[in-house]
Design an enzyme around this catalytic site. Structure first.
Site, PDB file in Angstrom:
ATOM      1  N   CYS A 113      -7.410   7.105   6.202  1.00  0.00           N
ATOM      2  CA  CYS A 113      -6.551   7.305   5.167  1.00  0.00           C
ATOM      3  C   CYS A 113      -6.203   8.905   5.411  1.00  0.00           C
ATOM      4  O   CYS A 113      -5.232   9.247   4.750  1.00  0.00           O
ATOM      5  CB  CYS A 113      -6.931   6.978   3.791  1.00  0.00           C
ATOM      6  SG  CYS A 113      -7.373   5.381   3.773  1.00  0.00           S
ATOM      7  N   HIS A 253      -3.137  10.792  -1.516  1.00  0.00           N
ATOM      8  CA  HIS A 253      -3.335   9.569  -0.638  1.00  0.00           C
ATOM      9  C   HIS A 253      -3.135   8.593  -1.919  1.00  0.00           C
ATOM     10  O   HIS A 253      -4.106   8.742  -2.976  1.00  0.00           O
ATOM     11  CB  HIS A 253      -4.668   9.642  -0.056  1.00  0.00           C
ATOM     12  CG  HIS A 253      -4.944   8.029   0.554  1.00  0.00           C
ATOM     13  ND1 HIS A 253      -3.930   7.660   1.092  1.00  0.00           N
ATOM     14  CD2 HIS A 253      -6.043   7.741   0.299  1.00  0.00           C
ATOM     15  CE1 HIS A 253      -4.510   6.182   1.408  1.00  0.00           C
ATOM     16  NE2 HIS A 253      -5.993   6.401   0.840  1.00  0.00           N
ATOM     17  N   ASN A 283      -2.991   0.550  -1.149  1.00  0.00           N
ATOM     18  CA  ASN A 283      -3.428   1.655  -0.177  1.00  0.00           C
ATOM     19  C   ASN A 283      -2.924   1.136   1.004  1.00  0.00           C
ATOM     20  O   ASN A 283      -3.491   0.252   1.820  1.00  0.00           O
ATOM     21  CB  ASN A 283      -4.994   1.510  -0.317  1.00  0.00           C
ATOM     22  CG  ASN A 283      -5.538   2.695   0.581  1.00  0.00           C
ATOM     23  OD1 ASN A 283      -5.008   3.162   1.478  1.00  0.00           O
ATOM     24  ND2 ASN A 283      -6.996   2.766   0.404  1.00  0.00           N
TER      25      ASN A 283
HETATM   26  N1  ACO Z   1     -11.413  -8.748  -9.030  1.00  0.00           N
HETATM   27  C1  ACO Z   1     -12.172  -8.749 -10.031  1.00  0.00           C
HETATM   28  N2  ACO Z   1     -13.641  -8.371  -9.864  1.00  0.00           N
HETATM   29  C2  ACO Z   1     -13.824  -7.666  -8.862  1.00  0.00           C
HETATM   30  C3  ACO Z   1     -12.918  -7.223  -7.752  1.00  0.00           C
HETATM   31  C4  ACO Z   1     -11.621  -7.935  -7.919  1.00  0.00           C
HETATM   32  N3  ACO Z   1     -10.811  -7.757  -7.053  1.00  0.00           N
HETATM   33  N4  ACO Z   1     -13.378  -6.531  -6.905  1.00  0.00           N
HETATM   34  C5  ACO Z   1     -14.732  -6.468  -7.297  1.00  0.00           C
HETATM   35  N5  ACO Z   1     -15.095  -6.547  -8.516  1.00  0.00           N
HETATM   36  C6  ACO Z   1     -16.081  -6.765  -9.356  1.00  0.00           C
HETATM   37  C7  ACO Z   1     -17.438  -6.243  -8.461  1.00  0.00           C
HETATM   38  O1  ACO Z   1     -17.850  -7.530  -7.828  1.00  0.00           O
HETATM   39  C8  ACO Z   1     -18.314  -5.806  -9.512  1.00  0.00           C
HETATM   40  O2  ACO Z   1     -18.789  -7.051 -10.418  1.00  0.00           O
HETATM   41  P1  ACO Z   1     -20.374  -7.121 -10.679  1.00  0.00           P
HETATM   42  O3  ACO Z   1     -20.325  -5.871 -11.640  1.00  0.00           O
HETATM   43  O4  ACO Z   1     -20.523  -8.091 -11.213  1.00  0.00           O
HETATM   44  O5  ACO Z   1     -21.131  -6.589  -9.689  1.00  0.00           O
HETATM   45  C9  ACO Z   1     -17.386  -5.202 -10.444  1.00  0.00           C
HETATM   46  O6  ACO Z   1     -16.079  -5.675 -10.354  1.00  0.00           O
HETATM   47  C10 ACO Z   1     -17.217  -3.727 -10.571  1.00  0.00           C
HETATM   48  O7  ACO Z   1     -17.218  -3.262  -9.326  1.00  0.00           O
HETATM   49  P2  ACO Z   1     -17.173  -1.847  -8.930  1.00  0.00           P
HETATM   50  O8  ACO Z   1     -16.967  -1.671  -7.471  1.00  0.00           O
HETATM   51  O9  ACO Z   1     -18.078  -1.072  -9.696  1.00  0.00           O
HETATM   52  O10 ACO Z   1     -15.675  -1.445  -9.486  1.00  0.00           O
HETATM   53  P3  ACO Z   1     -15.028  -0.038  -9.458  1.00  0.00           P
HETATM   54  O11 ACO Z   1     -14.361   0.346 -11.074  1.00  0.00           O
HETATM   55  O12 ACO Z   1     -15.778   0.989  -8.594  1.00  0.00           O
HETATM   56  O13 ACO Z   1     -13.364  -0.219  -8.701  1.00  0.00           O
HETATM   57  C11 ACO Z   1     -12.569  -0.017  -6.463  1.00  0.00           C
HETATM   58  C12 ACO Z   1     -13.577  -0.826  -7.334  1.00  0.00           C
HETATM   59  C13 ACO Z   1     -11.153  -0.317  -6.867  1.00  0.00           C
HETATM   60  C14 ACO Z   1     -12.901  -0.393  -5.001  1.00  0.00           C
HETATM   61  C15 ACO Z   1     -12.898   1.594  -6.756  1.00  0.00           C
HETATM   62  O14 ACO Z   1     -14.354   1.898  -6.362  1.00  0.00           O
HETATM   63  C16 ACO Z   1     -12.169   2.206  -5.302  1.00  0.00           C
HETATM   64  O15 ACO Z   1     -10.867   2.482  -5.672  1.00  0.00           O
HETATM   65  N6  ACO Z   1     -12.973   3.072  -4.532  1.00  0.00           N
HETATM   66  C17 ACO Z   1     -12.300   3.960  -3.756  1.00  0.00           C
HETATM   67  C18 ACO Z   1     -11.951   3.029  -2.690  1.00  0.00           C
HETATM   68  C19 ACO Z   1     -11.387   4.275  -1.628  1.00  0.00           C
HETATM   69  O16 ACO Z   1     -11.031   5.386  -1.836  1.00  0.00           O
HETATM   70  N7  ACO Z   1     -10.930   4.074  -0.312  1.00  0.00           N
HETATM   71  C20 ACO Z   1     -10.256   5.084   0.336  1.00  0.00           C
HETATM   72  C21 ACO Z   1     -10.908   4.945   1.696  1.00  0.00           C
HETATM   73  S1  ACO Z   1     -10.274   3.367   2.635  1.00  0.00           S
HETATM   74  C22 ACO Z   1      -9.874   3.841   4.089  1.00  0.00           C
HETATM   75  O17 ACO Z   1     -10.051   4.925   4.713  1.00  0.00           O
HETATM   76  C23 ACO Z   1      -9.271   2.662   4.925  1.00  0.00           C
END
Ligand code: ACO
Length: 326
Positions: A113, A253, A283
């Site tokens: 990214c 980003h 993203n």
């Molecule tokens: N729909 C419903 N529930 C979901 C989904 C979904 N699509 N995805 C995950 N969940 C659930 C999980 O299973 C988890 O359930 P559990 O508590 O029963 O285990 C719950 O939601 C919470 O999951 P978290 O991972 O804690 O959720 P979070 O608030 O952290 O959000 C997210 C997840 C959106 C992925 C976030 O962490 C994020 O944006 N992270 C950064 C990603 C990033 O910056 N990427 C950049 C690099 S990518 C690259 O370079 C190609």
């Protein structure tokens, strides 16, 4: 002093729209979860016959037109991507052929990214050393083809698109004022695609094991991303002697609206100075910053003399920030 100056921007996204409601029919998720956790409402996805260079060529043509530069005049093409058309040749070479940029040479740059921001820094080195005078820098991705459409942790986030800029040398105050790039290879397992390379080459077993899809520890990445983007932006601003309050636009980003807002808050950048389009595109990795920059420019949110800060974080881990006087 010679600086690298962006003189044209362009972008392209595929026509096919996938909404959160479409995803509700594919995996166990909801529009409410996706919007509140990420800010994404819909994203663009290619048709099966479209590859990364097909998006890149459209964005590039628009950037060249905006710059008033002919493809035949380009001397360097860099394509930032983690989803090249194929392993060999580089997508830059495929793009060169599609554009008819016969005088250029080029290569791909993979910093996930952060690819576009890394690319700006690379181009700046060539421009200041006199090694290039008409540069096309593209960020383009078809992430929909490496996303596991059965994995709700990732398939709701990633999408396809392309953005491009034309960069030339300029003697004066406009152009790239400063940039800093970082990487931390210790964190490579936070987001990676295990299969298809030399570590786990394609085989029936690798396909059955779903190794050819992106794997991500989103929660860990989230924490690191905010700290990293804040730190590198602060250093770039300090290098250039610019206070955050003096910025006209922040183009981060687009990985997660909460990451964008948390980073901007730590940097004291108010909401009205942040460019956000994650709601429409998700993203798009290396494409996200140039796609946002092009939209902001076409909406006249960037004017000559404006201070624009770009800030990215991604797999590798990689991150970086670049400050431009438009
Ligand atoms: N729909 C419903 N529930 C979901 C989904 C979904 N699509 N995805 C995950 N969940 C659930 C999980 O299973 C988890 O359930 P559990 O508590 O029963 O285990 C719950 O939601 C919470 O999951 P978290 O991972 O804690 O959720 P979070 O608030 O952290 O959000 C997210 C997840 C959106 C992925 C976030 O962490 C994020 O944006 N992270 C950064 C990603 C990033 O910056 N990427 C950049 C690099 S990518 C690259 O370079 C190609």
């Amino acid at each position: 002093m010679v600086r690298a100056r962006i003189v044209g921007t362009g972008a392209y996204v595929p026509e096919r729209v996938i909404t959160n409601y479409d995803l509700e029919k594919m995996v166990s998720t909801s529009d409410e979860w996706i919007v509140t956790r990420t800010g994404i409402r819909e994203r663009r996805v290619v048709f099966p016959d479209q590859a990364t260079s097909d998006l890149a060529v459209e964005a590039s043509r628009r950037a060249l037109e905006a710059a008033g530069v002919g493809a035949a005049d380009l001397d360097l093409i860099i394509v930032a991507t983690l989803t090249p058309d194929m392993w060999v040749p580089s997508t830059a070479c495929v793009l060169q052929a599609k554009l008819g940029a016969k005088k250029a040479w080029g290569f791909d740059l993979n910093a996930a990214c952060s690819g576009f921001v890394y690319g700006l820094w690379v181009v700046d080195q060539f421009i200041r050393a006199g090694g290039a005078r008409r540069v096309l820098l593209v960020g383009a991705e078809v992430l929909s083809k490496i996303v596991d459409w059965e994995d709700r942790n990732t398939c709701v986030l990633f999408a396809d698109g392309a953005g491009a800029v034309v960069i030339v040398p300029e003697d004066g105050e406009r152009g790239l004022l400063g940039a800093r790039m970082r990487s931390d290879g210790e964190g490579w397992r936070m987001v990676y695609m295990p299969g298809g390379g030399t570590a786990i080459p394609p085989s029936h077993e690798s396909l059955d094991g779903r190794y050819h899809y992106l794997k991500m520890n989103g929660n860990e990445l989230f924490k690191v991303a905010v700290r990293a983007m804040e730190e590198v932006a602060r250093v770039v601003l300090a290098d250039c002697g610019i206070r955050a309050e003096e910025l006209d636009l922040f183009v981060p980003h687009q990985a997660n609206l909460r990451i964008i807002q948390a980073t901007a808050k730590r940097l004291n950048i108010p909401d009205e100075k942040i460019y956000v389009n994650i709601d429409r595109y998700g993203n798009t990795s290396a494409a996200s910053v140039p796609l946002a920059l092009d939209e902001a420019h076409r909406q006249a949110l960037v004017r000559p003399g404006d201070l624009v800060l770009m800030d990215a974080f991604g797999g590798g881990l990689t991150w970086g920030a670049a400050l431009v006087r438009w």
